[in-house]
Design an enzyme around this catalytic site. Structure first.
Site, PDB file in Angstrom:
ATOM      1  N   ILE A 154       7.840   7.569  -0.236  1.00  0.00           N
ATOM      2  CA  ILE A 154       6.491   7.172  -0.650  1.00  0.00           C
ATOM      3  C   ILE A 154       6.124   6.038   0.296  1.00  0.00           C
ATOM      4  O   ILE A 154       6.572   4.902   0.132  1.00  0.00           O
ATOM      5  CB  ILE A 154       6.450   6.736  -2.125  1.00  0.00           C
ATOM      6  N   PRO A 155       5.336   6.325   1.330  1.00  0.00           N
ATOM      7  CA  PRO A 155       5.163   5.401   2.464  1.00  0.00           C
ATOM      8  C   PRO A 155       4.212   4.236   2.193  1.00  0.00           C
ATOM      9  O   PRO A 155       3.112   4.143   2.754  1.00  0.00           O
ATOM     10  CB  PRO A 155       4.630   6.319   3.564  1.00  0.00           C
ATOM     11  N   CYS A 156       4.649   3.299   1.358  1.00  0.00           N
ATOM     12  CA  CYS A 156       3.802   2.165   0.987  1.00  0.00           C
ATOM     13  C   CYS A 156       3.484   1.256   2.166  1.00  0.00           C
ATOM     14  O   CYS A 156       2.542   0.462   2.084  1.00  0.00           O
ATOM     15  CB  CYS A 156       4.441   1.372  -0.144  1.00  0.00           C
ATOM     16  N   HIS A 157       4.226   1.393   3.263  1.00  0.00           N
ATOM     17  CA  HIS A 157       3.901   0.593   4.453  1.00  0.00           C
ATOM     18  C   HIS A 157       2.530   0.961   5.012  1.00  0.00           C
ATOM     19  O   HIS A 157       1.961   0.200   5.787  1.00  0.00           O
ATOM     20  CB  HIS A 157       4.986   0.763   5.534  1.00  0.00           C
ATOM     21  N   ARG A 158       1.982   2.088   4.610  1.00  0.00           N
ATOM     22  CA  ARG A 158       0.677   2.523   5.093  1.00  0.00           C
ATOM     23  C   ARG A 158      -0.485   1.882   4.331  1.00  0.00           C
ATOM     24  O   ARG A 158      -1.644   2.222   4.571  1.00  0.00           O
ATOM     25  CB  ARG A 158       0.575   4.043   5.022  1.00  0.00           C
TER      26      ARG A 158
END
Length: 156
Positions: A117-121
């Protein structure tokens, strides 16, 4: 205790699993000892994470434990719609899912499955924002910068 600790370009990644799901993915400093996967699911997760480090557009197909509050899961589902190389601000994501930016930021910071779940985006309207409930410069913000740069995004 992790089921695997693998090398990452920014340090290490720890993987925790249960019998049938990934329970947590954790960014760790390079000084952390590596640990070979001790089960098939940890091996599968390690392989998919390593593939992402080789190719920023690689996807994930891992069973994730049903953790988090309903709101956190709604935020995490919204994050999953953000493609590699793209970012949204906390406010933009809040508008998409029907929330407020601060609550979205808190749910991002509570994400138990970073990379998958790419929360860095998700970034601040004024810059990179925090990461994993850590504000200010340091290891976690450096990880976020590396992940965004890996996907072709440059944010000061």
């Amino acid at each position: 205790m992790f089921n695997a600790v693998i090398d990452a370009p920014f340090g290490k990644v720890g993987i925790r699993t249960s019998a049938d799901a990934v329970r947590e993915i954790v960014y760790l400093p390079a000084s952390t000892a590596s640990a070979a996967p001790d089960c098939a699911l940890a091996e599968r997760a390690a392989a998919q994470i390593a593939r992402y480090f080789d190719c920023a557009t690689a996807g994930f197909d891992l069973p994730l434990a049903a953790l988090g509050t309903p709101f956190q899961r709604r935020v995490w589902d919204g994050i999953n719609t953000i493609g590699a190389g793209t970012v949204l601000t906390y406010g933009q994501l809040a508008q998409r899912i029907g929330g407020v930016p601060r609550a979205v930021g808190q749910a991002c910071g509570s994400n138990l499955f970073p990379l998958v779940i790419p929360c860095h985006r998700v970034v601040s309207a004024s810059g990179i924002g925090g990461f994993a409930h850590h504000g200010g410069d340091g290891f976690f913000r450096d990880v976020k910068r590396w992940l965004l740069a890996h996907e072709g995004v440059r944010i000061p």
